[in-house]
Motif scaffolding. Structure first.
Motif, mmCIF file in Angstrom:
data_model
loop_
_atom_site.group_PDB
_atom_site.id
_atom_site.type_symbol
_atom_site.label_atom_id
_atom_site.label_comp_id
_atom_site.label_asym_id
_atom_site.label_seq_id
_atom_site.Cartn_x
_atom_site.Cartn_y
_atom_site.Cartn_z
ATOM 1 N N TYR A 99 -10.249 -4.603 0.584
ATOM 2 C CA TYR A 99 -9.345 -5.384 1.418
ATOM 3 C C TYR A 99 -10.021 -6.695 1.803
ATOM 4 C CZ TYR A 99 -7.235 -0.761 2.253
ATOM 5 O OH TYR A 99 -6.666 0.481 2.105
ATOM 6 N N ASN B 144 -7.566 -7.174 5.891
ATOM 7 C CA ASN B 144 -6.644 -6.036 5.922
ATOM 8 C C ASN B 144 -5.594 -6.049 4.818
ATOM 9 O OD1 ASN B 144 -8.112 -5.460 8.201
ATOM 10 N ND2 ASN B 144 -6.451 -5.814 9.628
ATOM 11 N N ARG B 145 -5.727 -6.938 3.843
ATOM 12 C CA ARG B 145 -4.794 -6.991 2.713
ATOM 13 C C ARG B 145 -5.459 -6.350 1.502
ATOM 14 N NH1 ARG B 145 -4.199 -10.764 6.449
ATOM 15 N NH2 ARG B 145 -2.238 -11.899 6.625
ATOM 16 N N GLU B 146 -4.791 -5.403 0.901
ATOM 17 C CA GLU B 146 -5.342 -4.733 -0.271
ATOM 18 C C GLU B 146 -5.392 -5.711 -1.435
ATOM 19 O OE1 GLU B 146 -3.855 -1.555 -3.475
ATOM 20 O OE2 GLU B 146 -3.650 -0.888 -1.390
ATOM 21 N N VAL C 286 -11.342 3.873 5.499
ATOM 22 C CA VAL C 286 -10.324 3.107 6.222
ATOM 23 C C VAL C 286 -9.122 2.886 5.309
ATOM 24 C CG1 VAL C 286 -11.986 1.935 7.699
ATOM 25 C CG2 VAL C 286 -11.341 0.897 5.543
ATOM 26 N N HIS C 287 -7.969 2.689 5.921
ATOM 27 C CA HIS C 287 -6.755 2.412 5.151
ATOM 28 C C HIS C 287 -5.848 1.531 5.996
ATOM 29 C CE1 HIS C 287 -3.456 2.931 2.379
ATOM 30 N NE2 HIS C 287 -2.691 3.262 3.393
ATOM 31 N N PHE C 288 -5.347 0.467 5.383
ATOM 32 C CA PHE C 288 -4.425 -0.438 6.066
ATOM 33 C C PHE C 288 -3.088 -0.370 5.339
ATOM 34 C CE2 PHE C 288 -8.713 -2.255 6.446
ATOM 35 C CZ PHE C 288 -8.847 -2.209 7.821
ATOM 36 N N SER C 289 -2.055 0.023 6.041
ATOM 37 C CA SER C 289 -0.752 0.204 5.395
ATOM 38 C C SER C 289 0.236 -0.917 5.701
ATOM 39 C CB SER C 289 -0.149 1.549 5.807
ATOM 40 O OG SER C 289 -0.011 1.612 7.212
ATOM 41 N N THR C 290 -0.164 -1.882 6.507
ATOM 42 C CA THR C 290 0.726 -2.989 6.833
ATOM 43 C C THR C 290 1.058 -3.773 5.565
ATOM 44 O OG1 THR C 290 -0.321 -3.164 8.995
ATOM 45 C CG2 THR C 290 0.998 -5.038 8.287
#
Length: 138
Positions: free
Chosen positions: A59, A62-64, A120-124
């Protein structure tokens, strides 16, 4: 006699502590959980490693930007096989490693520090992902 026995026990105890400390300090960490950089030109790079299936996600803010798998080559060296990029990292004894994001930090290595053993994982959902993916390009 009691003094001599006490001294021997004390020295034995000290020896065990010193020897045990030396052995435990040589244990290398394994690549798992979440890693994050410091602020680099207004960006934070994060990587998440899932040891159950040897998968990773990268990321930027927070952007994949990339995902794929990784494999343990030897002695803390891992090969990262992403959808966009492939590279190797060396996991240091302090559970850090360096990566290069071509368009950040003038192409110099960026130190990634372990922040947690849990990935960690960001789903936004963001509408500017392509802008961040372009930071990985030559």
């Amino acid at each position: 006699m009691i003094k001599k026995m006490f001294c021997m026990l004390f020295l034995g105890y000290v020896f065990v502590l010193i020897f045990g400390g030396c052995v435990s300090s040589n244990i290398s960490p394994s690549l798992k959980g979440g890693y994050q950089s410091e602020n680099v030109n207004g960006y934070f790079v994060q990587m998440s490693f899932q040891p159950d299936n040897n998968s990773f996600m990268e990321y930027i803010n927070n952007r994949e930007v990339d995902k794929g798998t990784y494999e343990d080559l030897k002695n803390g060296v891992y090969k990262i096989n992403g959808d966009i990029q492939e590279f190797e990292i060396t996991l240091n004894n302090d559970n850090t490693f360096d990566i290069i994001v071509k368009r950040l930090n003038d192409g110099k290595p960026i130190k990634m520090k372990n922040i947690d053993d849990t990935p960690v994982h960001f789903s936004t959902k963001f509408d500017d992902i392509e802008v961040y993916k372009s930071l990985l390009e030559d």
